[in-house]
Design an enzyme around this catalytic site. Sequence first.
Site, mmCIF file in Angstrom:
data_model
loop_
_atom_site.group_PDB
_atom_site.id
_atom_site.type_symbol
_atom_site.label_atom_id
_atom_site.label_comp_id
_atom_site.label_asym_id
_atom_site.label_seq_id
_atom_site.Cartn_x
_atom_site.Cartn_y
_atom_site.Cartn_z
ATOM 1 N N SER A 47 -1.604 -6.402 5.297
ATOM 2 C CA SER A 47 -0.221 -6.018 4.999
ATOM 3 C C SER A 47 0.767 -7.074 5.489
ATOM 4 C CB SER A 47 0.121 -4.681 5.656
ATOM 5 O OG SER A 47 -0.801 -3.686 5.292
HETATM 6 N N1 SAH Z 1 -4.281 -2.032 7.664
HETATM 7 C C1 SAH Z 1 -4.877 -3.110 6.918
HETATM 8 C C2 SAH Z 1 -4.382 -3.133 5.485
HETATM 9 C C3 SAH Z 1 -5.530 -3.264 4.581
HETATM 10 S S1 SAH Z 1 -5.265 -2.916 2.874
HETATM 11 C C4 SAH Z 1 -4.677 -4.440 7.635
HETATM 12 O O1 SAH Z 1 -3.994 -4.485 8.662
HETATM 13 O O2 SAH Z 1 -5.209 -5.452 7.187
HETATM 14 C C5 SAH Z 1 -5.862 -1.279 2.747
HETATM 15 C C6 SAH Z 1 -7.302 -1.036 3.102
HETATM 16 O O3 SAH Z 1 -7.560 0.333 2.809
HETATM 17 C C7 SAH Z 1 -8.328 -1.829 2.291
HETATM 18 O O4 SAH Z 1 -9.173 -2.531 3.147
HETATM 19 C C8 SAH Z 1 -9.098 -0.759 1.521
HETATM 20 O O5 SAH Z 1 -10.476 -1.053 1.358
HETATM 21 C C9 SAH Z 1 -8.891 0.449 2.405
HETATM 22 N N2 SAH Z 1 -9.084 1.733 1.733
HETATM 23 C C10 SAH Z 1 -8.738 2.100 0.474
HETATM 24 N N3 SAH Z 1 -9.090 3.373 0.243
HETATM 25 C C11 SAH Z 1 -9.667 3.830 1.399
HETATM 26 C C12 SAH Z 1 -10.240 5.061 1.775
HETATM 27 N N4 SAH Z 1 -10.307 6.124 0.964
HETATM 28 N N5 SAH Z 1 -10.750 5.174 3.033
HETATM 29 C C13 SAH Z 1 -10.715 4.132 3.892
HETATM 30 N N6 SAH Z 1 -10.187 2.944 3.579
HETATM 31 C C14 SAH Z 1 -9.666 2.785 2.343
#
Ligand code: SAH
Length: 221
Positions: A69
């Site tokens: 993010s």
């Molecule tokens: N907080 C993260 C942002 C990552 S983007 C950071 O600091 O880098 C969002 C993430 O959510 C992705 O890695 C994606 O694989 C995950 N995601 C999407 N759907 C999900 C679900 N149902 N359960 C767990 N993770 C999920």
Amino acid sequence: MNNHIQGIGMTSQRTRDRLVDRLRREGIQNQRVLEVIRTTPRHMFIDEALAHRAYEDTALPIGQGQTISQPYIVARMTEIILENGVPDKVLEVGTGSGYQAAILARLVPKVYTVERINGLLMKARDCHRTLKLMNIYSKHSDGSWGWPENAPYPAIMVTAAPEHVPESLLEQLSIGGRMVIPVGSTNGRQMLKLITRTPSGFEEQTLDAVRFVPLLDGSIR
Ligand code: SAH
């Protein structure tokens, strides 16, 4: 290793200080949040080829179609979670790179984080180990179901966008607890929402327009 954490050139402390100045100008006020962002090496959470862009205020690809993010969003969501005081634990859904979890881990006693893509989770765990963040507990699973064993949570942060708030997450929020979550379709507009559990139900506040990757079903390697 030390050099790797401290960074040089485009990952140096001066570059990080500039990012924090920018976040302050954009309206982030919580000093503790700003200080933790200033002293956490974001470049360690992304591919080496992109490390020189780590302290730009932008989302960056982390593989498997996912992104780390934007620092402003990380700061903003963290600030919202801390608004009513420091919760004793936080559940994060969507570990991704592990950066948001690392920021939280330096501000709250315990961080639980769930990721559906195992490959990403493994890398995130490596970073947390290198940074000696021992208060992050992570699990490979579909985070729409939350992590019931450690519930209820005074704070839940969802970093991928569902079209509707998952029922299980609402159930795992404690009374008085706060959930910050982007809601909406992938292509359309998503809105960041703050949901507060009251003794009689839930209160919902709509905050900023945002763009997150979608919250998807199931878990994969
Ligand atoms: N907080 C993260 C942002 C990552 S983007 C950071 O600091 O880098 C969002 C993430 O959510 C992705 O890695 C994606 O694989 C995950 N995601 C999407 N759907 C999900 C679900 N149902 N359960 C767990 N993770 C999920």
